[in-house]
Structure formats: structure tokens, C-alpha cells
Enzyme design. Structure first.
Site, PDB file in Angstrom:
ATOM      1  CE  LYS A 272      -4.016  -2.122   2.146  1.00 42.24           C
ATOM      2  NZ  LYS A 272      -4.956  -1.909   1.030  1.00 42.24           N
ATOM      3  NE  ARG A 347     -10.449  -9.641  -3.843  1.00 43.67           N
ATOM      4  CZ  ARG A 347     -10.703  -8.699  -4.740  1.00 43.67           C
ATOM      5  NH1 ARG A 347     -10.853  -9.036  -6.027  1.00 43.67           N
ATOM      6  NH2 ARG A 347     -10.830  -7.443  -4.385  1.00 43.67           N
TER       7      ARG A 347
HETATM    8  N1  BES Z   1      -8.372  -4.234   3.260  1.00 38.73           N
HETATM    9  C1  BES Z   1      -8.411  -3.679   1.963  1.00 38.73           C
HETATM   10  C2  BES Z   1      -9.692  -2.903   1.673  1.00 38.73           C
HETATM   11  C3  BES Z   1      -9.922  -1.650   2.464  1.00 38.73           C
HETATM   12  C4  BES Z   1      -9.633  -0.430   1.903  1.00 38.73           C
HETATM   13  C5  BES Z   1     -10.496  -1.672   3.706  1.00 38.73           C
HETATM   14  C6  BES Z   1      -9.872   0.732   2.599  1.00 38.73           C
HETATM   15  C7  BES Z   1     -10.739  -0.515   4.418  1.00 38.73           C
HETATM   16  C8  BES Z   1     -10.439   0.701   3.858  1.00 38.73           C
HETATM   17  C9  BES Z   1      -8.314  -4.788   0.917  1.00 38.73           C
HETATM   18  O1  BES Z   1      -7.561  -5.884   1.285  1.00 38.73           O
HETATM   19  C10 BES Z   1      -7.657  -4.201  -0.275  1.00 38.73           C
HETATM   20  O2  BES Z   1      -6.509  -3.860  -0.183  1.00 38.73           O
HETATM   21  N2  BES Z   1      -8.402  -4.107  -1.365  1.00 38.73           N
HETATM   22  C11 BES Z   1      -7.900  -3.558  -2.561  1.00 38.73           C
HETATM   23  C12 BES Z   1      -8.359  -4.450  -3.701  1.00 38.73           C
HETATM   24  C13 BES Z   1      -7.673  -4.137  -4.998  1.00 38.73           C
HETATM   25  C14 BES Z   1      -6.225  -4.533  -4.922  1.00 38.73           C
HETATM   26  C15 BES Z   1      -8.386  -4.890  -6.081  1.00 38.73           C
HETATM   27  C16 BES Z   1      -8.485  -2.153  -2.705  1.00 38.73           C
HETATM   28  O3  BES Z   1      -9.625  -1.928  -2.309  1.00 38.73           O
HETATM   29  O4  BES Z   1      -7.753  -1.285  -3.176  1.00 38.73           O
HETATM   30 MN    MN Z   2      -5.501  -5.624   0.836  1.00 37.37          MN
END
Ligand code: BES
Ligand code: MN
Ligand code: ZN
Length: 491
Positions: A272, A347
């Protein structure tokens, strides 16, 4: 803080703060309230006029009553238009007066609110939930907290004589909500897969639930390659948590609740970046927190329904043995997944958890997950996304949402979008294109469900609030516990 019911009317009650709910544009005083106003030499009428109190939903005002009166202060709370009053309006009104009573330093508080929909038990429960949840403060990590304690010692519900059981129920539910809030608010160096499993253990011990913790080797034997792939870079062991509540006698239904349990989500090698909110990723176990909170509540409420509480808990970290983007994993149903983004890890953990749950032979299962930022973009901070191929469960959840006040919005299961997850080398990729990102996430999960009626809730928005919202201080909300309890009891 103690809650009690009383048959006393506003004219009979004595104590520090008497809180009265008034409907919008109906603030002329009649009946008992007119008599009370007379007794208080017109204080109520004066207060309404001076504060320009119109009864708007959520508005409050308070006044000191002349000494010699059996009540020290009157508190007014607006209920909005009578035909628009929802159960959550009662909950919020109770929250508002509880906060006001704390500010006004009332040791005893009497609450006079109308019965919603002719249902005194449901109404009493909502009042207690609102007050209790609004007053909760989490000072666990402060050495010198600003807010020191709560002066309110006793809350009495006027006109709810005989509703003692509703108070007990509300407090049991709140204990689950507060557990969930505390789990979400605690950082990733405190809440780890190990301590999550320990929390499950203590719930099992205290309330007599069945408990199974699958260690890494157990998960290997079950072929949980998707879950273990996510876990492989962490220095902490993954824990697959399975708590079981069984009623005495034959269960009316057999259900499972599955929560995403990422105690920290760094993103993995697709780390991230700046501005991604990585420092908030301690909240990525919000689904597991709601699941454990619901377990705690349901174990006390003892419905005639069997419920399995499941979380595949781990961290998503980086190390020399991290997943490489492009790796192919095999889930426990034999399906292969090309990992085109290591940050779509939730997922993967849920895939194996869903396959595990389905083997239990259930009537229905729900998963809750802080799954996608896309869902937050779509629905904002207050509303969870709901996906289900099964209209009956979707309907049950919408109804539970209405009663619990925990908002959900049904989203489409647009099968066509699964095309975006097609892989050249494996059965599927773990992420599709950016547009519709929360929909493709739901479609991915669907690949791991065969025939059990199932619904998915994306709770990435409501797991946390940045600003106080009246009955939630800024921070973890414990979202999902009330919704789940309402679903299990009502469905
Ligand atoms: N845990 C995150 C999603 C999330 C984002 C939760 C903001 C709470 C606040 C999840 O694991 C994630 O990183 N999702 C990605 C998916 C993408 C890589 C397809 C996202 O939402 O950017
Ligand atoms: Mn994630
Ligand atoms: Zn995540």
C-alpha cells in the site's frame, strides 16, 4: 451504570435529569407534560421557546429546574415527524439524551420516549442500546484520559414496566458490540492472529461455546492454499477460528457467520503506497471482530438456532517468503487462482473459509469483510454493501438492517463482470479491473460457494468513523454485531 424500568410517569419520577422526547412541530405540551410544566412553573414552555426547540430529529436542549423540585434538570430530545419515526430514531434519541445527561452531570437519568410501532420490548431494547453505546469510551491506551468516567449511575425507562428482559438483551448485545469495537480499535501489535484466537477461546470458555482452532498444519491438510498463501510472509502463525453455538434441543436453523480476519494488511509486495491509509489497516479484521462480537452476544441470548462463527485470521505482510505477484494458489475446493495483486488478500482468506463453512451443512451463511476501497467509494462511510444470489437472505438482511439501524445497500451480482477476472494460466485471477471493484470481489467469493444460500457484506466503510456520529465516538464502530444478532434471531 444500571438500567431499570419504572411504571412512574413524568409527574412521578424523581431524580437528576428527566429526558423527554418530543415530536417535530408538536411541542405544545398536553396531558402529563402540561401538568409537569405547571408543576415546574412553566420551565418547559420557557425552555422550548428560548431554545427555539422544534423537535427536529436529534436536537436537544436542557434546563435547570428550580430547587425544591423532585427533578434537577429537564432534557428535551427531538424525535422528528411522528410518521417518520424509525426504531433507530429511538436508539439515537436515547444516545443523545445519555450524552447530554453526562455533560449535565446527572447521576440519575429518567428517559421518557414513546413506544415505537406498538412494541414496548423492542423499544426498551433500543433505548438501552443507544444509551449504552453512546456512553462507551475506550481509554485502554491512554495513560491520562481526558474524559474521566461517566457520572450516570442509574438510567430509568419511564413507562416500560415489565420490560426487564429487554434490558438484559440489550446489554448482552452491547457487550458484543463493545468487544468488536475494542478488537478493531486495538492496533496490530496487540490484536494478532494469536490474540484473536485467544479471544475466541475466552468467549468459548465463558459462555460454553464449542471451539476449534486450526493451526497451519491443519489448514495444509485441508488444502487451504489460498488462506495459507496470504499468511506465508508473516512471522506470526495463522489461526483458523471456528466457534460453535448449539441450542438445547433441535435447532430451527443452522447458520454460519464468517469474518475477514486480517489483523494487518500491508498489501504484501503490492504494498500500500502513500495516502492509501496503510496505518488504518489494523481495522482489516473488522469482519472477524463483528463475528466474535456476535458470538459473545448470541451465546448469552441463546436463540434456538445453531450458529458457527468462523475467521481465517492472519496478517498480510512482506518478507523473503512473501507471495510473488503472479503466483498461482490452489484453494481448498481445488480451484486455482493467479495472484495478480497481493493486496486483494481478503477474498483469498475468505475463499477457504467459505469452502470450510459450506461443508458444515448449513441453511445459510454470511460473510462480513473490509474487502474493498471501491465499496467505500460507492457507498461512503455509513453503509455496507450487500451482495447475494439468494433473494430470501438478502431480504432477511435488509430487514435486520432496518431494525438494527446498521445500514446496508444491496448491490448487483453482475456475472458479466467476472470476465475481468479470467486468467490465461489459472482458473481465475484474484482481481479484475478497477471499475466495479467491489462487485468483482463479490463475484470472486461466489466461486467458492456451491449451493448454500449465501450473502456477502463489504463493511470497509462502516467499520470505522472519523467523526463522532452521536452514538459512536470517533473510531471503531463495532459495525455488524447488531445486524447479525437481529438476523440470527429474526430470520
Ligand atoms: N483491506 C483492503 C480494503 C480496504 C480499503 C479496507 C480501505 C478498508 C479501507 C483490501 O484488502 C484491499 O486492499 N483491497 C484492494 C483491492 C484491490 C487490490 C483490487 C483495494 O480496495 O484497493
Ligand atoms: Mn488488501
Ligand atoms: Zn485487506
Amino acid at each position: 451504570m444500571e438500567f431499570r424500568v419504572t411504571a412512574a410517569s413524568v409527574l412521578e419520577w424523581a431524580g437528576d435529569g428527566l429526558a423527554i422526547g418530543l415530536f417535530e412541530d408538536a411541542v405544545e405540551l398536553t396531558g402529563d407534560l402540561a401538568a409537569l410544566d405547571e408543576r415546574l412553573s412553566g420551565t418547559l414552555k420557557e425552555l422550548i421557546a428560548e431554545a427555539e426547540f422544534k423537535g427536529k430529529e436529534g436536537s436537544t436542549t436542557a434546563a435547570r429546574v428550580g430547587s425544591g423540585s423532585p427533578i434537577r434538570k429537564v432534557l428535551l430530545v427531538g424525535l422528528g415527524k411522528p410518521d417518520k419515526l424509525k426504531l433507530d430514531g429511538i436508539r439515537r434519541a436515547a444516545a443523545a439524551v445519555a450524552r447530554l445527561a453526562r455533560k449535565e452531570k446527572c447521576k440519575t437519568l429518567g428517559i421518557s420516549l414513546p413506544v415505537w410501532n406498538g412494541e414496548p420490548a423492542t423499544t426498551a431494547q433500543a433505548i438501552v442500546e443507544g444509551a449504552e453505546l453512546a456512553l462507551y469510551q475506550d481509554n485502554r491506551f491512554k495513560s491520562d484520559p481526558e474524559e474521566k468516567g461517566n457520572p450516570i449511575e442509574q438510567v430509568e425507562l419511564l413507562g416500560f414496566a415489565g420490560q426487564e428482559a429487554a434490558i438484559v438483551r440489550a446489554r448482552q448485545i452491547c457487550s458484543g458490540v463493545i468487544l468488536a469495537r475494542e478488537l478493531v480499535a486495538a492496533p496490530a501489535n496487540i490484536v494478532t492472529p494469536i490474540t484473536l484466537a485467544e479471544t475466541a477461546e475466552s468467549i468459548a470458555r465463558e459462555y460454553g461455546l464449542g471451539l476449534e482452532i486450526l493451526e497451519r498444519e491443519d489448514c495444509e491438510k485441508l488444502g487451504m492454499g489460498a488462506f495459507l498463501g496470504v499468511a506465508q510472509a508473516s512471522d506470526l502463525p495463522p489461526k483458523f477460528i471456528h466457534l460453535t453455538y448449539k441450542p438445547d434441543g433441535t435447532p430451527r436453523r443452522k447458520l454460519a457467520i464468517i469474518g475477514k480476519g486480517l489483523t494487518f494488511d500491508s498489501g504484501g509486495l503490492n504494498i500500500k503506497g502513500a495516502g492509501s491509509g496503510i496505518e488504518m489497516m489494523k481495522t482489516d479484521m473488522g469482519g472477524a471482530a463483528a463475528t466474535l462480537g456476535a458470538a459473545k452476544a448470541i451465546a448469552q441470548l441463546k436463540p434456538d438456532v445453531e450458529v458457527h462463527f468462523i475467521s481465517a485470521a492472519t496478517e498480510n505482510m512482506i518478507s523473503g517468503h512473501a507471495l510473488h505477484p503472479g503466483d498461482i494458489l490452489t484453494a481448498s475446493n481445488g480451484k486455482t487462482i493467479e495472484i495478480n495483486n497481493t493486496d486483494a488478500e481478503g477474498r483469498l482468506t475468505l475463499a477457504d473459509a467459505l469452502v470450510f463453512a459450506e461443508k458444515l451443512g448449513l441453511d445459510a451463511m454470511i460473510d462480513l469483510a473490509t474487502l474493498t476501497g471501491a465499496c467505500v467509494v460507492a457507498l461512503g462511510d455509513d453503509i455496507a454493501g450487500l451482495w447475494s444470489p439468494d433473494d430470501a437472505i438478502a431480504h432477511e438482511l435488509l430487514q435486520a438492517s432496518e431494525l438494527s439501524g446498521e445500514k446496508v445497500w444491496q448491490m448487483p451480482m453482475e456475472e458479466k463482470y467476472f470476465d475481468g477476472m479470467k486468467s490465461l494460466v489459472a482458473d481465475m485471477k484474484n482481481t479484475g479491473p478497477r471499475p466495479g471493484g467491489s462487485i468483482t470481489a463479490a463475484l470472486f467469493l461466489k466461486q467458492f460457494v456451491k449451493e448454500t444460500p449465501w450473502a456477502h457484506l463489504d463493511i470497509a466503510g462502516p467499520v470505522w468513523v472519523d467523526k463522532d456520529n452521536g452514538y459512536n465516538s470517533a473510531g471503531a464502530t463495532g459495525y455488524g454485531v447488531r445486524l447479525l444478532v437481529s438476523w440470527v434471531l429474526g430470520g
